[in-house]
Design a protein around this motif. Sequence first.
Motif, PDB file in Angstrom:
ATOM      1  N   PHE A   1     -15.972  27.730 -12.677  1.00 51.63           N
ATOM      2  CA  PHE A   1     -17.381  28.064 -13.097  1.00 51.63           C
ATOM      3  C   PHE A   1     -17.400  27.686 -14.533  1.00 51.63           C
ATOM      4  O   PHE A   1     -18.489  27.025 -14.935  1.00 51.63           O
ATOM      5  N   ILE A   2     -16.350  28.160 -15.325  1.00 50.56           N
ATOM      6  CA  ILE A   2     -16.576  27.635 -16.861  1.00 50.56           C
ATOM      7  C   ILE A   2     -16.598  26.265 -17.130  1.00 50.56           C
ATOM      8  O   ILE A   2     -17.277  25.416 -17.775  1.00 50.56           O
TER       9      ILE A   2
ATOM     10  N   SER B   1     -21.019  20.130 -17.551  1.00 52.18           N
ATOM     11  CA  SER B   1     -22.460  19.912 -17.535  1.00 52.18           C
ATOM     12  C   SER B   1     -23.179  19.739 -18.897  1.00 52.18           C
ATOM     13  O   SER B   1     -24.095  19.044 -19.184  1.00 52.18           O
ATOM     14  N   PHE B   2     -22.500  20.808 -19.824  1.00 50.89           N
ATOM     15  CA  PHE B   2     -23.150  20.923 -21.377  1.00 50.89           C
ATOM     16  C   PHE B   2     -22.863  19.384 -21.835  1.00 50.89           C
ATOM     17  O   PHE B   2     -23.527  18.784 -22.804  1.00 50.89           O
ATOM     18  N   TYR B   3     -21.399  18.838 -21.697  1.00 52.02           N
ATOM     19  CA  TYR B   3     -21.162  17.539 -22.143  1.00 52.02           C
ATOM     20  C   TYR B   3     -22.010  16.488 -21.458  1.00 52.02           C
ATOM     21  O   TYR B   3     -22.508  15.523 -22.460  1.00 52.02           O
TER      22      TYR B   3
ATOM     23  N   ARG C   1     -26.066  12.662 -22.856  1.00 51.07           N
ATOM     24  CA  ARG C   1     -27.184  12.031 -22.428  1.00 51.07           C
ATOM     25  C   ARG C   1     -28.327  12.101 -23.470  1.00 51.07           C
ATOM     26  O   ARG C   1     -29.046  11.020 -23.928  1.00 51.07           O
ATOM     27  N   TYR C   2     -28.500  13.224 -23.991  1.00 48.45           N
ATOM     28  CA  TYR C   2     -29.628  13.376 -24.917  1.00 48.45           C
ATOM     29  C   TYR C   2     -29.350  13.144 -26.305  1.00 48.45           C
ATOM     30  O   TYR C   2     -30.318  12.769 -27.253  1.00 48.45           O
ATOM     31  N   ALA C   3     -28.171  13.415 -26.962  1.00 49.71           N
ATOM     32  CA  ALA C   3     -27.766  13.344 -28.093  1.00 49.71           C
ATOM     33  C   ALA C   3     -27.402  12.018 -28.659  1.00 49.71           C
ATOM     34  O   ALA C   3     -27.479  11.430 -29.586  1.00 49.71           O
ATOM     35  N   PHE C   4     -26.631  11.239 -27.550  1.00 48.40           N
ATOM     36  CA  PHE C   4     -25.964  10.070 -27.716  1.00 48.40           C
ATOM     37  C   PHE C   4     -26.515   8.806 -26.973  1.00 48.40           C
ATOM     38  O   PHE C   4     -26.117   7.796 -26.865  1.00 48.40           O
ATOM     39  N   ASN C   5     -27.386   9.327 -26.102  1.00 45.73           N
ATOM     40  CA  ASN C   5     -27.998   8.317 -25.202  1.00 45.73           C
ATOM     41  C   ASN C   5     -27.014   7.570 -24.320  1.00 45.73           C
ATOM     42  O   ASN C   5     -27.228   6.465 -24.096  1.00 45.73           O
ATOM     43  N   ALA C   6     -25.799   8.329 -23.833  1.00 52.51           N
ATOM     44  CA  ALA C   6     -24.911   7.767 -23.196  1.00 52.51           C
ATOM     45  C   ALA C   6     -24.616   8.593 -21.830  1.00 52.51           C
ATOM     46  O   ALA C   6     -23.509   9.221 -21.940  1.00 52.51           O
ATOM     47  N   PRO C   7     -25.425   8.588 -20.704  1.00 56.44           N
ATOM     48  CA  PRO C   7     -25.138   9.528 -19.655  1.00 56.44           C
ATOM     49  C   PRO C   7     -24.002   8.909 -18.849  1.00 56.44           C
ATOM     50  O   PRO C   7     -23.368   7.946 -19.229  1.00 56.44           O
TER      51      PRO C   7
ATOM     52  N   HIS D   1     -22.374  14.924 -12.424  1.00 55.70           N
ATOM     53  CA  HIS D   1     -23.190  15.517 -11.575  1.00 55.70           C
ATOM     54  C   HIS D   1     -22.389  15.458 -10.021  1.00 55.70           C
ATOM     55  O   HIS D   1     -22.475  16.820  -9.748  1.00 55.70           O
ATOM     56  N   GLU D   2     -21.547  14.514  -9.885  1.00 54.83           N
ATOM     57  CA  GLU D   2     -21.003  14.723  -8.603  1.00 54.83           C
ATOM     58  C   GLU D   2     -19.773  15.621  -8.559  1.00 54.83           C
ATOM     59  O   GLU D   2     -19.597  16.371  -7.661  1.00 54.83           O
TER      60      GLU D   2
END
Length: 185
Positions: A35-36, A42-44, A49-55, A60-61
């Motif tokens: 779970f950790i 997920s944090f990564y 996605r939002y800090a480096f615009n590199a999703p 997700h999968e």
Amino acid sequence: MQINPSPTPHNSDDTPRNWLDVAIVRLGNVLSLMFIATALISFYEVVMRYAFNAPTIWVHETASFIGGALFIFGGLYAFATNKHVRVVLLYDAVSPKSRLYLNLVHHFFGLAFSGMLAYAAYFTMEESWFAPWGDLRLETSGSVLNAPYPALLKGMIFVALCILVLQMILHLIEDISRLRKSQDV
């Protein structure tokens, strides 16, 4: 080795009842760390996605797969620690000997049900693991990642149900033994 020395037939605490329950609880305690790992990946993903615009294409999968696998194992863990669903309004209102009979009924029908589910899960797993002509071909997600997570989860469901069948048998044997001992007294 007696794991639960309680003289009452009702195992009201979360003490494992047999060697399989002990193994499941120990494995569950280790697997809970996943779970950790899921939270970290997920944090990564959020940072990328939002800090480096590199999703990412895998988070997700992978997080869904880990969560699904843990959910499958969670049923075994709940049964091993006596935290499964039961109708406590009826169960807690009867005597310990009546609880033992209710446990016998529960384990008998649970064994039949889990056995039928394992039988059906085998065919679902087989279809996701093998091509119609018999070659090994794991079913994939069909996404960009195209991981074999669906086939792996179907395999885990089958294995978990087989383990649940064994758990039901062991609990049924223990309850029959307790019933015989209570009749000898």
